[in-house]
Design an enzyme around this catalytic site. Sequence first.
Site, short mmCIF file in Angstrom:
data_model
loop_
_atom_site.label_atom_id
_atom_site.label_comp_id
_atom_site.label_asym_id
_atom_site.label_seq_id
_atom_site.Cartn_x
_atom_site.Cartn_y
_atom_site.Cartn_z
N ASP A 8 0.89 -1.16 0.00
CA ASP A 8 0.00 0.00 0.00
C ASP A 8 0.93 1.21 0.00
O ASP A 8 1.54 1.54 1.02
CB ASP A 8 -0.88 -0.05 1.27
CG ASP A 8 -1.62 1.26 1.51
OD1 ASP A 8 -1.63 2.12 0.62
OD2 ASP A 8 -2.19 1.40 2.61
N LYS A 70 2.66 11.43 -3.34
CA LYS A 70 1.59 10.74 -4.07
C LYS A 70 0.63 11.73 -4.71
O LYS A 70 0.02 11.44 -5.73
CB LYS A 70 0.86 9.83 -3.09
CG LYS A 70 -0.14 8.89 -3.73
CD LYS A 70 -0.62 7.91 -2.70
CE LYS A 70 -1.74 7.06 -3.21
NZ LYS A 70 -2.16 6.08 -2.21
N GLU A 147 -7.26 0.67 -4.04
CA GLU A 147 -7.16 0.53 -2.58
C GLU A 147 -8.44 0.00 -1.93
O GLU A 147 -8.39 -0.93 -1.12
CB GLU A 147 -6.74 1.86 -1.97
CG GLU A 147 -5.27 2.13 -2.25
CD GLU A 147 -4.86 3.57 -2.11
OE1 GLU A 147 -5.64 4.38 -1.60
OE2 GLU A 147 -3.73 3.90 -2.53
N ASP A 169 -12.66 5.40 1.79
CA ASP A 169 -11.23 5.34 2.09
C ASP A 169 -10.70 6.77 2.14
O ASP A 169 -10.51 7.40 1.10
CB ASP A 169 -10.52 4.52 0.98
CG ASP A 169 -9.03 4.38 1.23
OD1 ASP A 169 -8.52 4.98 2.21
OD2 ASP A 169 -8.37 3.67 0.46
#
Length: 582
Positions: A8, A70, A147, A169
């Site tokens: 992850d 990210k 994810e 999420d």
Amino acid sequence: MTKAIGIDLGTTYSVAALIEDGRAKVIKNAEGQNLTPSVFAETVRGHKLVGSVARRQAAANPEKTVVSIKRHMGTDYRVSVNGRAYSPQEISAFILRKIKSDVEKYLGEQVEKAVITVPAYFNDGQRQATKEAGMMAGFDVMRIINEPTAASLAYGLNREEIQTILVWDLGGGTFDVSILELGDGLFQVKAVSGNTRLGGDDWDERLVDYLAEKFMNEHGFDMKSDKMALQRLKEASEKAKRELSYKLRTKISLPFIKPACYSAKGGRAGGTHSGELSNLEASIDRETFEAITADLKEKLLGPTWQALADAKLTTEGIDRVVLVGGSTRMPSIRRLAEKTFHKNPYIKINPDEVVGIGAAVQAGVLMGEINDVVLVDVTPLSLGLETQGSLFARIIPRNSTIPTSAGQIFTNAENDQTVMDIHVLQGEREAAADNISLGKFQLTDIPPLPRGKAQVEVTFKIDVNGIVKVSAQDLHTEEQTGIRIDASHLLSDDQVEQAVREAEAHAEEDMKRREEVEINIQADNMIRAAELVIEENEEKQSLSCLGEIERAILNLKEALAEGESGVIEERTSELRKLLEKV
Ligand code: AMP
């Protein structure tokens, strides 16, 4: 057989997991922690730091520390560290390389294969960039998975009854919502939506603004104007935010936050100490925190309604709401889930680790270690072309099950035209310019024919990773027609190869620096221990004693930023002595 790991690759933290004895488990990093901060830094001497060591020295070295990379994946953003411009892929590769080496150390063998997760809402460029980062780190990236899908894989394994699940999420930098149908080992994603620019960082920022304004009003110093003060304030705000998830009120204490050389008017005053109070001592309650961030949580609802509409469902059709990502620990998010879906959200799984565990499950499926699980994912955004009038023509609609493909036939507009321009886009807007440009493709080598006679079929494919591939065929000759891709955010094969080579060179260098790395880890652990001592003794110990420890922590963080091992060792030992006194 070589192992495959699930990763992850988070905005704030990354997690690695793998299947052992048929079960997915999180692998601790070299520092003994389950979560590796997604932070990269270089010391003044040019030594590269990754993970918690990099994060610890961030306040002392904000200019050479890279966080939340990210958020820039898939763009042509470059971050300059020590005068060298890095792509988001390269920074991510440093993080992935550390993970690879830590897992290898744990297993005592090489790990080459990996499944890496991305937010479900990531577009093609962001997925490609993630895959490239994996390759640069020396991985064979078996699959890129969403994810929330990974979270459901971790959660839904062995569940027999069909259930419609909605996953929220909310991580450090992104928000995803997914709707899935689970049952009999089949995981079918029905719809995804999200916001790639909403995450825990935004909640931190509100707290930073609130505290900076308060300090400005009280002491006439703008903490946001001083990089080091701002970084310390950011860290303290994030910590306070976490504490407010389980406490009703928390204290923020930042000694020596105002540089001694600042005059009361806010300007640098030639290095003399003004003698004013330079500490930030504040307290905030949950109610105030929730009030200053109320509009942020509302932003979760738009993508949620969108996903429900795409899945042709209402909130009543959702059997279970699963919360994933560290930021869903905030009570306000849990209350919002309850209010929206009229049921208690499911929070049994550790929200920080569930995605990594799911990635390991998928790696296990691909390696044949886990059977009876089939994952059916969808593409988050429509794929199409720019047509006449600069409009967007959808070729593959969003939420189509992947892998998928669709073709379109092109003809020549002019006599003897041998080259054609095609602009591929991803998005949901009607005007081409409002969507994300994946690249301009030029069809070359078309045989010269009268106008309207050429027939070239262009096939657009979305593979299992959600990554777009384009090919073209001349229907008369059945020959493949040439395609030239021009996508600014993608790196060429040569660039990727070069990065892999550089990566390998760094790996060697890293090995050589092992001793230094261990000194850094010790320093890092000492800082962690000292921060814990301060937290636990806030009420009991005298302020001067804790102040001394705070100063020693700062000194050590500065030494970490400088990267001089001798000094780091010395200051670690000083801090240890102080702690022993307490
Ligand atoms: P992730 O990307 O899933 O690792 O989530 C990281 C984000 O979760 C960061 O913004 C953290 O500050 C946030 N976070 C972690 N724990 C908590 C907590 N107890 N309360 C609020 N936010 C948290």
